[in-house]
Write an enzyme that holds these catalytic residues in place. Structure first.
Site, PDB file in Angstrom:
ATOM      1  N   SER A  44      45.685  39.239  48.070  1.00 55.95           N
ATOM      2  CA  SER A  44      46.885  38.470  47.722  1.00 55.95           C
ATOM      3  C   SER A  44      47.692  39.227  46.672  1.00 55.95           C
ATOM      4  O   SER A  44      47.159  39.607  45.624  1.00 55.95           O
ATOM      5  CB  SER A  44      46.499  37.092  47.170  1.00 55.95           C
ATOM      6  OG  SER A  44      45.923  36.292  48.171  1.00 55.95           O
ATOM      7  N   LEU A  71      43.245  36.644  41.014  1.00 59.85           N
ATOM      8  CA  LEU A  71      44.343  37.270  41.759  1.00 59.85           C
ATOM      9  C   LEU A  71      44.750  38.650  41.221  1.00 59.85           C
ATOM     10  O   LEU A  71      45.944  38.944  41.053  1.00 59.85           O
ATOM     11  CB  LEU A  71      45.579  36.341  41.766  1.00 59.85           C
ATOM     12  CG  LEU A  71      45.391  34.984  42.432  1.00 59.85           C
ATOM     13  CD1 LEU A  71      46.624  34.117  42.226  1.00 59.85           C
ATOM     14  CD2 LEU A  71      45.110  35.150  43.928  1.00 59.85           C
ATOM     15  N   CYS A 129      44.066  29.080  46.031  1.00 58.14           N
ATOM     16  CA  CYS A 129      43.042  29.627  45.142  1.00 58.14           C
ATOM     17  C   CYS A 129      42.692  28.603  44.055  1.00 58.14           C
ATOM     18  O   CYS A 129      43.580  28.122  43.350  1.00 58.14           O
ATOM     19  CB  CYS A 129      43.550  30.915  44.501  1.00 58.14           C
ATOM     20  SG  CYS A 129      42.377  31.668  43.374  1.00 58.14           S
ATOM     21  N   GLY A 218      30.912  31.423  51.164  1.00 54.69           N
ATOM     22  CA  GLY A 218      29.630  31.747  51.776  1.00 54.69           C
ATOM     23  C   GLY A 218      29.109  30.680  52.713  1.00 54.69           C
ATOM     24  O   GLY A 218      29.773  29.690  53.026  1.00 54.69           O
ATOM     25  N   GLY A 244      35.305  30.485  56.348  1.00 53.22           N
ATOM     26  CA  GLY A 244      34.382  29.813  55.430  1.00 53.22           C
ATOM     27  C   GLY A 244      32.952  29.888  55.931  1.00 53.22           C
ATOM     28  O   GLY A 244      32.542  29.107  56.786  1.00 53.22           O
TER      29      GLY A 244
END
Length: 304
Positions: A44, A71, A129, A218, A244
């Protein structure tokens, strides 16, 4: 067998690299492309260089990782130089580039988008985020009005598809999905990391992460991600990219049966190596071949 067409763009397969993993440099993106990714998503990037949070920024926990990167990126103008270095080779490999961007408001998103659009095939808006702070990330994605404004601003300057990465940390992800699609989003990516969460070192009596908290990624978050994809696909008609906890072809198929048209792989790279994309594609192909199916047969089949 795995060719996928989304937004009138043909991808050689539906298994993409997720934002934030191996996307810091052009050479890293190229490496993932060589290992079988159908598309690669950049780190990003914002208007200006951002250092991100101090180390430690990641800790392994049962079932995945907590991360609080903050970020970090070199800024959009510097990052474009990375993309220019790999442009011809990515085209030769027929691997598309998804440009992930962030900002604290619609004006910043629009400015970054205008710079990046000529260098990528698809734009991904990071409004999700959970640890960015400062009005970034999920501060936007948890508000349907702010989300809508960001999408509208970017769509007004974009001649390429605009997809939106959503946070699961909302009361109703269907509501947010409808908001961004009504604003013109061409697709949705679901989900970003869950949380935030925290790990405390009992000897030092302090949080392990320098930022104290971070987003959970994870294997452990996969059931939540699958349910979110299922709900989103039941609500909107644009393509959805599931992400995901995907580490195998069977994980990817599960997301597709929930309605996803493609998937992104992030922390799975840690578990199965850089060639995870080749492995996942092979597992998907074997599953389909053994059952005399194609991709279109399984997308959304669990909702029928």
């Amino acid at each position: 067998m795995l060719k996928t067409k989304l937004w009138n763009i043909e991808f050689k397969n539906p298994v993409f690299l997720a934002a934030g993993v191996m996307g810091e440099t052009g050479s890293a993106l190229k490496r993932m492309a060589k290992n079988g990714a159908g598309a690669v998503c950049t780190k990003s990037v914002g208007i200006e260089k951002k250092e991100g949070h101090k180390n430690p920024t990641m800790v392994e926990v049962e079932g995945g990782f907590l991360n609080a990167m903050g970020l970090p990126n070199p800024g959009v103008e510097e990052y474009i130089l990375e993309l220019e270095r790999i442009k011809s080779e990515m085209k030769r490999m027929n691997v598309k580039i998804i440009g992930s961007i962030y900002g604290k408001n619609e004006t910043e998103f629009q400015k970054v988008a205008e710079n990046l659009i000529p260098h990528v095939d698809v734009l991904e808006l990071n409004i999700s985020c959970p640890h960015a702070g400062g009005g970034y990330g999920s501060s936007i994605g948890q508000d349907k009005c702010l989300s809508k404004n960001v999408v509208s601003a970017v769509k007004s300057v974009s001649d390429i598809p605009v997809i939106v990465k959503l946070t699961p940390n909302v009361t109703d992800i269907k509501e947010i999905s409808n908001s961004v699609v009504n604003a013109g989003a061409d697709g949705i990516v679901a989900i970003n990391t869950l949380g935030p969460g925290m790990v405390i070192d009992i000897e030092s009596k302090k949080p392990v992460l320098a930022n104290k908290f971070g987003g959970m990624s994870g294997k452990a978050i996969k059931p939540i991600a699958v349910k979110n994809v299922y709900d989103i696909c039941s609500t909107v008609e644009v393509p959805v990219i599931g992400v995901g906890g995907i580490t195998t072809g069977y994980d990817a198929i599960e997301f597709m049966m929930a309605g996803a048209s493609g998937v992104q792989v992030g922390t799975g790279v840690y578990y199965r190596g850089y060639d995870i994309f080749q492995k996942i594609n092979q597992e998907i192909e074997e599953f389909l071949k053994n059952r005399d199916l194609n991709l279109k047969d399984i997308i959304g089949i669990s909702r029928k």
